[in-house]
Design a protein around this motif. Structure first.
Motif, PDB file in Angstrom:
ATOM      1  N   PRO A 139       0.835  -1.212   0.000  1.00  0.00           N
ATOM      2  CA  PRO A 139       0.000   0.000   0.000  1.00  0.00           C
ATOM      3  C   PRO A 139       0.871   1.264   0.000  1.00  0.00           C
ATOM      4  O   PRO A 139       1.954   1.296   0.589  1.00  0.00           O
ATOM      5  CB  PRO A 139      -0.791  -0.114   1.302  1.00  0.00           C
ATOM      6  CG  PRO A 139      -0.777  -1.563   1.643  1.00  0.00           C
ATOM      7  CD  PRO A 139       0.537  -2.089   1.147  1.00  0.00           C
ATOM      8  N   VAL A 140       0.382   2.303  -0.653  1.00  0.00           N
ATOM      9  CA  VAL A 140       1.138   3.557  -0.764  1.00  0.00           C
ATOM     10  C   VAL A 140       1.487   4.107   0.616  1.00  0.00           C
ATOM     11  O   VAL A 140       2.592   4.605   0.847  1.00  0.00           O
ATOM     12  CB  VAL A 140       0.338   4.597  -1.581  1.00  0.00           C
ATOM     13  CG1 VAL A 140       0.997   5.970  -1.505  1.00  0.00           C
ATOM     14  CG2 VAL A 140       0.223   4.147  -3.029  1.00  0.00           C
ATOM     15  N   ALA A 141       0.550   4.016   1.562  1.00  0.00           N
ATOM     16  CA  ALA A 141       0.801   4.546   2.913  1.00  0.00           C
ATOM     17  C   ALA A 141       1.964   3.820   3.578  1.00  0.00           C
ATOM     18  O   ALA A 141       2.785   4.437   4.263  1.00  0.00           O
ATOM     19  CB  ALA A 141      -0.459   4.434   3.768  1.00  0.00           C
ATOM     20  N   GLU A 142       2.060   2.502   3.369  1.00  0.00           N
ATOM     21  CA  GLU A 142       3.151   1.736   3.970  1.00  0.00           C
ATOM     22  C   GLU A 142       4.479   2.031   3.269  1.00  0.00           C
ATOM     23  O   GLU A 142       5.532   2.119   3.904  1.00  0.00           O
ATOM     24  CB  GLU A 142       2.838   0.243   3.915  1.00  0.00           C
ATOM     25  CG  GLU A 142       3.950  -0.671   4.413  1.00  0.00           C
ATOM     26  CD  GLU A 142       4.321  -0.442   5.872  1.00  0.00           C
ATOM     27  OE1 GLU A 142       5.376  -0.979   6.303  1.00  0.00           O
ATOM     28  OE2 GLU A 142       3.592   0.280   6.600  1.00  0.00           O
ATOM     29  N   VAL A 143       4.417   2.182   1.955  1.00  0.00           N
ATOM     30  CA  VAL A 143       5.624   2.577   1.218  1.00  0.00           C
ATOM     31  C   VAL A 143       6.133   3.926   1.735  1.00  0.00           C
ATOM     32  O   VAL A 143       7.331   4.107   1.977  1.00  0.00           O
ATOM     33  CB  VAL A 143       5.342   2.654  -0.296  1.00  0.00           C
ATOM     34  CG1 VAL A 143       6.523   3.281  -1.039  1.00  0.00           C
ATOM     35  CG2 VAL A 143       5.048   1.274  -0.854  1.00  0.00           C
ATOM     36  N   ALA A 144       5.216   4.870   1.923  1.00  0.00           N
ATOM     37  CA  ALA A 144       5.593   6.194   2.417  1.00  0.00           C
ATOM     38  C   ALA A 144       6.191   6.104   3.816  1.00  0.00           C
ATOM     39  O   ALA A 144       7.170   6.781   4.126  1.00  0.00           O
ATOM     40  CB  ALA A 144       4.372   7.116   2.415  1.00  0.00           C
ATOM     41  N   ARG A 145       5.612   5.252   4.670  1.00  0.00           N
ATOM     42  CA  ARG A 145       6.133   5.122   6.035  1.00  0.00           C
ATOM     43  C   ARG A 145       7.546   4.565   6.025  1.00  0.00           C
ATOM     44  O   ARG A 145       8.436   5.062   6.717  1.00  0.00           O
ATOM     45  CB  ARG A 145       5.218   4.195   6.853  1.00  0.00           C
ATOM     46  CG  ARG A 145       5.567   4.150   8.344  1.00  0.00           C
ATOM     47  CD  ARG A 145       5.072   2.886   9.004  1.00  0.00           C
ATOM     48  NE  ARG A 145       5.712   1.679   8.501  1.00  0.00           N
ATOM     49  CZ  ARG A 145       6.940   1.301   8.830  1.00  0.00           C
ATOM     50  NH1 ARG A 145       7.681   2.043   9.639  1.00  0.00           N
ATOM     51  NH2 ARG A 145       7.456   0.180   8.331  1.00  0.00           N
ATOM     52  N   ARG A 146       7.765   3.505   5.241  1.00  0.00           N
ATOM     53  CA  ARG A 146       9.095   2.900   5.190  1.00  0.00           C
ATOM     54  C   ARG A 146      10.126   3.864   4.606  1.00  0.00           C
ATOM     55  O   ARG A 146      11.272   3.895   5.050  1.00  0.00           O
ATOM     56  CB  ARG A 146       9.062   1.614   4.361  1.00  0.00           C
ATOM     57  CG  ARG A 146       8.235   0.504   4.969  1.00  0.00           C
ATOM     58  CD  ARG A 146       8.413  -0.796   4.217  1.00  0.00           C
ATOM     59  NE  ARG A 146       7.571  -1.872   4.746  1.00  0.00           N
ATOM     60  CZ  ARG A 146       7.826  -3.162   4.597  1.00  0.00           C
ATOM     61  NH1 ARG A 146       8.914  -3.551   3.940  1.00  0.00           N
ATOM     62  NH2 ARG A 146       7.019  -4.071   5.114  1.00  0.00           N
ATOM     63  N   ALA A 147       9.705   4.635   3.617  1.00  0.00           N
ATOM     64  CA  ALA A 147      10.636   5.558   2.948  1.00  0.00           C
ATOM     65  C   ALA A 147      10.807   6.866   3.705  1.00  0.00           C
ATOM     66  O   ALA A 147      11.690   7.658   3.360  1.00  0.00           O
ATOM     67  CB  ALA A 147      10.153   5.842   1.525  1.00  0.00           C
ATOM     68  N   GLY A 148       9.966   7.103   4.710  1.00  0.00           N
ATOM     69  CA  GLY A 148      10.095   8.332   5.483  1.00  0.00           C
ATOM     70  C   GLY A 148       9.640   9.555   4.727  1.00  0.00           C
ATOM     71  O   GLY A 148      10.261  10.617   4.801  1.00  0.00           O
ATOM     72  N   THR A 149       8.536   9.425   3.998  1.00  0.00           N
ATOM     73  CA  THR A 149       7.989  10.560   3.254  1.00  0.00           C
ATOM     74  C   THR A 149       6.473  10.515   3.371  1.00  0.00           C
ATOM     75  O   THR A 149       5.918   9.785   4.186  1.00  0.00           O
ATOM     76  CB  THR A 149       8.476  10.521   1.795  1.00  0.00           C
ATOM     77  OG1 THR A 149       8.089  11.721   1.123  1.00  0.00           O
ATOM     78  CG2 THR A 149       7.916   9.318   1.043  1.00  0.00           C
ATOM     79  N   SER A 150       5.776  11.290   2.561  1.00  0.00           N
ATOM     80  CA  SER A 150       4.315  11.327   2.639  1.00  0.00           C
ATOM     81  C   SER A 150       3.690  10.581   1.456  1.00  0.00           C
ATOM     82  O   SER A 150       4.304  10.471   0.389  1.00  0.00           O
ATOM     83  CB  SER A 150       3.828  12.781   2.625  1.00  0.00           C
ATOM     84  OG  SER A 150       4.083  13.376   1.362  1.00  0.00           O
TER      85      SER A 150
END
Length: 493
Positions: free
Chosen positions: A447-458
């Protein structure tokens, strides 16, 4: 006609500052006519009135604005106010303008050179090194629009360097470098006062300087946004100090600055290219110096955990869970961005900060695949850790510098890729490894939200920059939809 004369008042003469005094004549003989339309594209609605027989008029863009102004004049008449014969304005408006002019005259008005140094000194203590550098860049860019139109103005490139040097508080009592001495002296003598920003032409020129490079080309979108954000902070301080009443560029439309939009898919490595690249990194440098081998796992953190280089520099062994088998976890807690010695409190090139887009004490756990776990375990076995527990160090035990890992990255590309790929945009910079990892996560269905969390972005940044990298997965997505619909393709036989 009931005329009367008041005491002396200040008049305006071109510059917007109060000029010499004169006697004002007021009268109650006022007639206001209706709004008429004239031939003008910008202000076709005209209001006319007369004071003591002298006709006055004002033009407006809309009939509503003209009617509102007519109503204001008639209300002043009903209150029994006298009107100034020269300007045609009610006495209350004249007095209000005089009071504002007097207040402006008393207001301190530092030059842009003085204000830039004052603002930087105020913000230095609470700002991170990168933020300080951003402030300096914005102030230096704006200074090009605060020089006036003078034939002896110095070279613009030198002006930028002079301002960037002068705003560092530590340089306050130092003599400028020899090549900047004359430029600093000229700016101290000739920089426009802060009040010049009230003139639309000056404000527009400053805004232009924030958005354009010295060669006349548009700056990158992020550069313009950073400069404008820093300039807005400076203007907020100017308003707080009473130097200005409002931000002079608030009403100016943002430039359509240069932007690359989504990540270019051509920079992304596939799985085989990624492994070959990391192998090629180990070939860089002599066997004795281990210049490349020291950075294999460093680049692995970028390629398989989407870490920013500054995050990898600050990674400690104590924050790594590296089991013998299976997935591990890296708990990121700090970043070590390179800012330059003059911007940091420590006098070192690297600043020590919390994670980007996080509270200073927040951390970010990132699961890492077995291939990266193995790399990190091998790295620790061969090179150990720095004295403070950092996982990566240079040959002298210090922090890994930007120029060091950048050179190794560039030297590894010809080892990893054929000549036509080396000439292409493929993996031209370390951040392309991060883009590769984020794209792989998205393509795997995370999911995009999880990708953003792992990458440290929004999630917004992920959507804006990486949506274009997923275009070649259309066929795979279509198959997923077919499966969800329970549709099977007809047998080819």
């Amino acid at each position: 006609m009931n005329n009367r004369t008041t005491g002396a008042t200040q008049g305006a003469h071109g510059s917007g500052r109060p000029g010499g005094s004169k006697e004002r004549v007021f009268s109650n003989d006022v007639r206001v006519w209706g709004v008429s339309k004239v031939r003008s594209k910008s202000a076709p609605y005209q209001l006319r009135w007369a004071v003591a027989g002298k006709r006055c008029y004002a033009s407006f863009a809309t009939s509503t604005l003209a009617d509102n102004r007519r109503s204001e004049l008639r209300q002043a008449m009903r209150r029994g106010e006298a009107f100034d014969v020269e300007s045609g304005l009610p006495e209350s408006e004249i007095r209000r303008a005089e009071a504002e002019a007097a207040q402006t005259e008393k207001r301190p008005d530092p030059t842009w050179w003085e204000f830039s140094r004052e603002f930087m000194k105020r913000r230095w203590r609470t700002a991170a090194a990168k933020t300080r550098e951003g402030f300096a860049d914005s102030l230096a860019s704006a200074s090009l629009g605060m020089m006036g139109d003078k034939p002896d103005a110095p070279n613009l490139r030198l002006v930028r360097r002079a301002v960037r040097w002068a705003v560092v508080p530590a340089h306050e009592n130092e003599e400028p470098p020899p090549d900047l001495e004359k430029v600093c002296a000229w700016l101290a003598e000739n920089a426009l006062p802060l009040s010049a920003l009230r003139e639309s032409g000056v404000a527009e020129d400053v805004h232009y300087r924030l958005a354009y490079k010295l060669d006349g080309k548009l700056a990158a979108k992020d550069t313009y946004k950073r400069r404008r954000r820093s300039f807005n902070a400076a203007m907020a301080y100017a308003i707080q100090k009473g130097y200005l009443d409002e931000n002079p560029i608030d009403g100016l439309e943002r430039y359509a600055t240069a932007s690359h939009g989504a990540i270019d898919p051509r920079v992304l490595m596939n799985a085989v290219q990624g492994r070959e690249f990391l192998t090629a990194v180990s070939y860089v440098g002599s066997v004795h110096r281990n210049r490349g081998r020291r950075l294999v796992a460093f680049f692995g953190c970028i390629l398989y955990a989407a870490m920013r280089p500054a995050e990898v520099v600050g990674l400690r062994l104590a924050d790594c869970h590296l089991p013998e088998k299976g997935w591990g976890v890296l708990t990121l807690r700090e970043t070590r961005p390179v800012s330059g010695k003059k911007w940091t409190d420590s006098g070192q090139r690297h600043d020590k900060r919390g994670l980007k887009m996080r509270d200073p004490e927040a951390d970010r756990p990132v699961p890492i695949p077995p291939i990266l776990v193995a790399m990190l375990r091998a790295h620790v076995k061969e090179f150990g850790t720095a004295a403070d527990g950092r996982l990566f160090q240079n040959e002298r035990g210090g922090l890994v510098g930007t120029s060091s890992y950048w050179r190794v990255w560039q030297e590894a590309r010809p080892f990893a890729f054929p000549p036509y790929k080396v000439a292409s945009p493929l993996a031209r910079k370390p951040y392309d490894g991060r883009a590769t990892c984020i794209t792989d996560w998205l393509r795997s269905g995370l999911p995009v939200a999880e990708v953003a969390r792992r990458a440290g972005t929004s999630p917004e940044v992920i959507d804006r920059h990486y949506a274009g990298c997923l275009d070649n997965s259309e066929e795979e997505n279509n198959k997923k939809i077919e499966k969800a619909m329970g549709w099977e393709p007809p047998d080819a036989g």
